[in-house]
Write a protein that holds these residues in place. Structure first.
Motif, PDB file in Angstrom:
ATOM      1  N   PHE A  80       0.844  -1.204   0.000  1.00  0.00           N
ATOM      2  CA  PHE A  80       0.000   0.000   0.000  1.00  0.00           C
ATOM      3  C   PHE A  80       0.885   1.263   0.000  1.00  0.00           C
ATOM      4  CE2 PHE A  80      -2.744   2.945   2.725  1.00  0.00           C
ATOM      5  CZ  PHE A  80      -3.593   3.311   1.687  1.00  0.00           C
ATOM      6  N   LEU A  81       1.884   1.245   0.907  1.00  0.00           N
ATOM      7  CA  LEU A  81       2.800   2.389   0.969  1.00  0.00           C
ATOM      8  C   LEU A  81       3.591   2.509  -0.338  1.00  0.00           C
ATOM      9  CD1 LEU A  81       4.163   1.962   4.618  1.00  0.00           C
ATOM     10  CD2 LEU A  81       2.747   3.851   3.772  1.00  0.00           C
ATOM     11  N   GLU A  82       4.042   1.358  -0.821  1.00  0.00           N
ATOM     12  CA  GLU A  82       4.848   1.351  -2.035  1.00  0.00           C
ATOM     13  C   GLU A  82       4.080   1.978  -3.203  1.00  0.00           C
ATOM     14  OE1 GLU A  82       7.749  -2.029  -2.569  1.00  0.00           O
ATOM     15  OE2 GLU A  82       6.036  -2.600  -3.815  1.00  0.00           O
ATOM     16  N   GLU A  83       2.839   1.522  -3.346  1.00  0.00           N
ATOM     17  CA  GLU A  83       2.063   2.020  -4.477  1.00  0.00           C
ATOM     18  C   GLU A  83       1.748   3.514  -4.327  1.00  0.00           C
ATOM     19  OE1 GLU A  83      -0.733  -0.573  -6.305  1.00  0.00           O
ATOM     20  OE2 GLU A  83      -2.130   1.103  -6.641  1.00  0.00           O
ATOM     21  N   GLY A  84       1.411   3.902  -3.101  1.00  0.00           N
ATOM     22  CA  GLY A  84       1.123   5.317  -2.851  1.00  0.00           C
ATOM     23  C   GLY A  84       2.316   6.186  -3.200  1.00  0.00           C
ATOM     24  N   PHE A  85       3.488   5.744  -2.790  1.00  0.00           N
ATOM     25  CA  PHE A  85       4.689   6.546  -3.060  1.00  0.00           C
ATOM     26  C   PHE A  85       5.070   6.490  -4.533  1.00  0.00           C
ATOM     27  CE2 PHE A  85       5.558   6.129   1.639  1.00  0.00           C
ATOM     28  CZ  PHE A  85       5.396   7.482   1.891  1.00  0.00           C
ATOM     29  N   ARG A  86       4.859   5.319  -5.134  1.00  0.00           N
ATOM     30  CA  ARG A  86       5.202   5.214  -6.560  1.00  0.00           C
ATOM     31  C   ARG A  86       4.366   6.195  -7.389  1.00  0.00           C
ATOM     32  NH1 ARG A  86       3.441   0.357  -8.631  1.00  0.00           N
ATOM     33  NH2 ARG A  86       4.824  -0.785  -7.237  1.00  0.00           N
ATOM     34  N   GLU A  87       3.072   6.293  -7.031  1.00  0.00           N
ATOM     35  CA  GLU A  87       2.207   7.238  -7.743  1.00  0.00           C
ATOM     36  C   GLU A  87       2.746   8.660  -7.661  1.00  0.00           C
ATOM     37  OE1 GLU A  87      -1.779   6.923  -6.235  1.00  0.00           O
ATOM     38  OE2 GLU A  87      -2.060   4.954  -7.175  1.00  0.00           O
ATOM     39  N   GLN A  88       3.410   8.945  -6.555  1.00  0.00           N
ATOM     40  CA  GLN A  88       3.961  10.294  -6.352  1.00  0.00           C
ATOM     41  C   GLN A  88       5.411  10.377  -6.834  1.00  0.00           C
ATOM     42  OE1 GLN A  88       2.202  12.924  -5.080  1.00  0.00           O
ATOM     43  NE2 GLN A  88       0.400  11.607  -5.005  1.00  0.00           N
ATOM     44  N   ARG A  89       5.874   9.314  -7.455  1.00  0.00           N
ATOM     45  CA  ARG A  89       7.278   9.222  -7.922  1.00  0.00           C
ATOM     46  C   ARG A  89       8.277   9.485  -6.802  1.00  0.00           C
ATOM     47  NH1 ARG A  89       6.683   9.197 -13.426  1.00  0.00           N
ATOM     48  NH2 ARG A  89       4.723  10.067 -14.101  1.00  0.00           N
ATOM     49  N   ILE A  90       7.967   8.880  -5.658  1.00  0.00           N
ATOM     50  CA  ILE A  90       8.880   9.036  -4.514  1.00  0.00           C
ATOM     51  C   ILE A  90       9.437   7.667  -4.172  1.00  0.00           C
ATOM     52  CG2 ILE A  90       8.952   9.511  -2.024  1.00  0.00           C
ATOM     53  CD1 ILE A  90       6.860  11.675  -2.522  1.00  0.00           C
ATOM     54  N   ASN A  91      10.732   7.622  -3.976  1.00  0.00           N
ATOM     55  CA  ASN A  91      11.346   6.363  -3.575  1.00  0.00           C
ATOM     56  C   ASN A  91      11.442   6.340  -2.058  1.00  0.00           C
ATOM     57  OD1 ASN A  91      12.659   3.941  -3.690  1.00  0.00           O
ATOM     58  ND2 ASN A  91      14.681   4.888  -3.922  1.00  0.00           N
ATOM     59  N   PHE A  92      10.681   5.446  -1.441  1.00  0.00           N
ATOM     60  CA  PHE A  92      10.669   5.420   0.026  1.00  0.00           C
ATOM     61  C   PHE A  92      11.081   4.035   0.497  1.00  0.00           C
ATOM     62  CE2 PHE A  92       8.474   4.754   4.099  1.00  0.00           C
ATOM     63  CZ  PHE A  92       8.949   5.840   4.806  1.00  0.00           C
ATOM     64  N   GLU A  93      12.177   3.979   1.237  1.00  0.00           N
ATOM     65  CA  GLU A  93      12.770   2.682   1.599  1.00  0.00           C
ATOM     66  C   GLU A  93      12.173   2.062   2.865  1.00  0.00           C
ATOM     67  OE1 GLU A  93      14.948   1.021  -0.099  1.00  0.00           O
ATOM     68  OE2 GLU A  93      15.341   2.542  -1.639  1.00  0.00           O
ATOM     69  N   ASP A  94      11.789   2.909   3.805  1.00  0.00           N
ATOM     70  CA  ASP A  94      11.524   2.437   5.171  1.00  0.00           C
ATOM     71  C   ASP A  94      10.112   1.898   5.414  1.00  0.00           C
ATOM     72  OD1 ASP A  94      13.925   2.633   6.269  1.00  0.00           O
ATOM     73  OD2 ASP A  94      13.611   4.555   7.283  1.00  0.00           O
ATOM     74  N   LYS A  95       9.532   1.289   4.420  1.00  0.00           N
ATOM     75  CA  LYS A  95       8.123   0.881   4.547  1.00  0.00           C
ATOM     76  C   LYS A  95       7.907  -0.097   5.703  1.00  0.00           C
ATOM     77  CE  LYS A  95       8.477  -0.254   0.236  1.00  0.00           C
ATOM     78  NZ  LYS A  95       9.487   0.478  -0.506  1.00  0.00           N
ATOM     79  N   GLU A  96       8.844  -1.018   5.829  1.00  0.00           N
ATOM     80  CA  GLU A  96       8.696  -2.032   6.877  1.00  0.00           C
ATOM     81  C   GLU A  96       8.758  -1.382   8.263  1.00  0.00           C
ATOM     82  OE1 GLU A  96      10.897  -5.512   6.034  1.00  0.00           O
ATOM     83  OE2 GLU A  96      10.568  -6.352   8.024  1.00  0.00           O
ATOM     84  N   ARG A  97       9.664  -0.447   8.390  1.00  0.00           N
ATOM     85  CA  ARG A  97       9.795   0.246   9.677  1.00  0.00           C
ATOM     86  C   ARG A  97       8.489   0.996  10.011  1.00  0.00           C
ATOM     87  NH1 ARG A  97      11.675   5.653  11.002  1.00  0.00           N
ATOM     88  NH2 ARG A  97      12.053   5.652  13.253  1.00  0.00           N
ATOM     89  N   VAL A  98       7.932   1.621   9.002  1.00  0.00           N
ATOM     90  CA  VAL A  98       6.687   2.360   9.221  1.00  0.00           C
ATOM     91  C   VAL A  98       5.589   1.403   9.679  1.00  0.00           C
ATOM     92  CG1 VAL A  98       4.862   3.692   8.066  1.00  0.00           C
ATOM     93  CG2 VAL A  98       7.260   4.221   7.645  1.00  0.00           C
ATOM     94  N   TYR A  99       5.522   0.250   9.033  1.00  0.00           N
ATOM     95  CA  TYR A  99       4.522  -0.746   9.460  1.00  0.00           C
ATOM     96  C   TYR A  99       4.779  -1.153  10.911  1.00  0.00           C
ATOM     97  CZ  TYR A  99       2.066  -5.082  10.227  1.00  0.00           C
ATOM     98  OH  TYR A  99       1.278  -6.047  10.787  1.00  0.00           O
TER      99      TYR A  99
END
Ligand SMILES: Nc1ncnc2c1ncn2[C@@H]1O[C@H](COP(=O)(O)OP(=O)(O)OP(=O)(O)O)[C@@H](O)[C@H]1O
Ligand SMILES: [Mg+2]
Length: 351
Positions: A208-227
């Protein structure tokens, strides 16, 4: 469905159940009940009356007038687009003023079942089903002097072009409002479809985070940490994403999301305490104890430590049952766990 991520099963269950007279959708705060219902009904292009009962959450009790005013506003929204509905609303307690209607709640009050019948007649004439959505219906437990269940039961049995979709963030919506299992209840024994909306599991939350950020063309690494910090509640993850996209500051986004969730959950928890005249220290203690999961014995021990005396099983049982009923606590096998990870942030609750 474009605006709803994942939830394929819930969406198809809801779509396939639209001809059932009663659908109950349950899920914790911010798990996506309202957006699911709205987007499915919009996509299916059906006519629906949306009654938002959340607006009553801070009220100690509500009266018929409060409820009927919400209904009046919604019916007028429908009437605007469907003038032909007006002719069906020539019933007691309804004043027709040009292209809007006015519902009475006083001596000559409009009866809910008459409004339901009118909507049903209109549906029959148009050859379509009309849906009544009661969002956060458990708030209606606070309605004094009028029982909407009789009208819902009447509609269930007689009005074939009127279906109900009831949502609730608490188990109470079923047991204390609809009371489908209670022989004394007008709705006793009626069949219903139940849809449970849970927080995302880890893998889905990360996607969910990955897709949201991809739509915004943002590379976000820490998805697991956020979860790991926020859990899988789509509402909190959406909020996190929103703040992060604005600030590009991960810590700030986490802190803000926690603050936002804490505010919302604290308000719910305070209402829960106030409503039942419940002891804040005891209930907060149980939430703290069950942050990472707990057993009955842990709860009892922690309460006894808090008060420095023995506490009997009945008292512990009442506290635990209340927390389960209001969906603050979940029971899995013999373990209890707080229903939302961020509920663990309310230790310094002020209310
Ligand atoms: N499956 C999903 N895909 C995308 N966004 C979602 C999803 N589920 C929830 N959200 C987002 O999370 C937030 C909360 O959703 P929503 O208001 O539908 O939840 P709710 O269960 O009705 O919450 P509340 O208890 O506050 O009424 C919204 O911003 C919504 O857009
Ligand atoms: Mg909602």
């Amino acid at each position: 469905m474009k605006d709803i991520f994942d939830r394929e099963n819930e969406i198809s269950l809801l779509k396939n159940s639209l001809d059932s007279p009663l659908i109950v959708i349950m899920g914790l705060r911010r798990t996506g009940k309202t957006s699911l219902v709205r987007s499915v009904l919009n996509e299916e292009k059906v006519t629906y009356i949306f009654l938002d009962m959340r607006r009553f959450e801070n009220k100690e009790y509500i009266v018929y007038k409060d409820f009927i005013q919400v209904l009046e506003k919604e019916i007028n929204r429908i009437v605007k687009k469907n003038r032909d509905l007006i002719s069906h609303l020539q019933i007691r307690g309804v004043q027709i003023m040009g292209i809007s209607v006015n519902f009475s709640w006083g001596r000559d009050k409009v009866e809910l079942s008459d409004i339901f019948s009118s909507l049903n007649d209109w549906g029959e004439e148009k050859g379509k089903t009309v849906y009544i959505v009661i969002d956060e219906a458990q708030e209606l437990i606070k309605l004094k002097g009028y029982n909407v269940l009789y009208s819902i039961a009447y509609a269930f049995d007689n009005l074939k072009k009127l279906n109900f979709i009831i949502t609730g963030s608490e188990v109470r919506v079923k047991d204390k409002f609809l009371k489908l299992q209670d022989e004394e209840s007008p709705l006793f024994g009626r069949t219903h479809i139940e849809i449970n909306i849970k927080p995302f599991d880890k893998e889905t939350a990360i996607r969910f985070l990955e897709e949201g950020f991809r739509e915004q063309r943002i590379n976000f690494e820490d998805k697991e940490r956020v979860y790991d910090i926020l859990g899988g509640n789509p509402g909190w993850l959406t909020y996190f994403g929103y703040v992060y996209i604005k600030t590009k500051d991960e810590e700030k986004a986490i802190v803000n999301t926690k603050k936002y969730a804490k505010k919302l959950l604290s308000r719910e928890f305070c209402n829960f305490l106030k409503e039942g005249g419940r002891d804040k220290r005891r209930y907060v203690k149980v939430i703290e104890t069950c942050k990472e999961g707990c057993r009955w014995k842990d709860i009892k021990n922690s309460l006894e430590a808090l008060e420095g005396r023995e506490i009997n099983d009945g008292t512990v049982r009442d506290i635990v049952n209340n927390l389960l009923e209001y969906s603050f606590l979940i029971k899995e096998d013999k373990e209890y766990i707080i229903a939302d990870k961020l509920l663990g942030e309310i230790s310094d609750l002020r209310c």
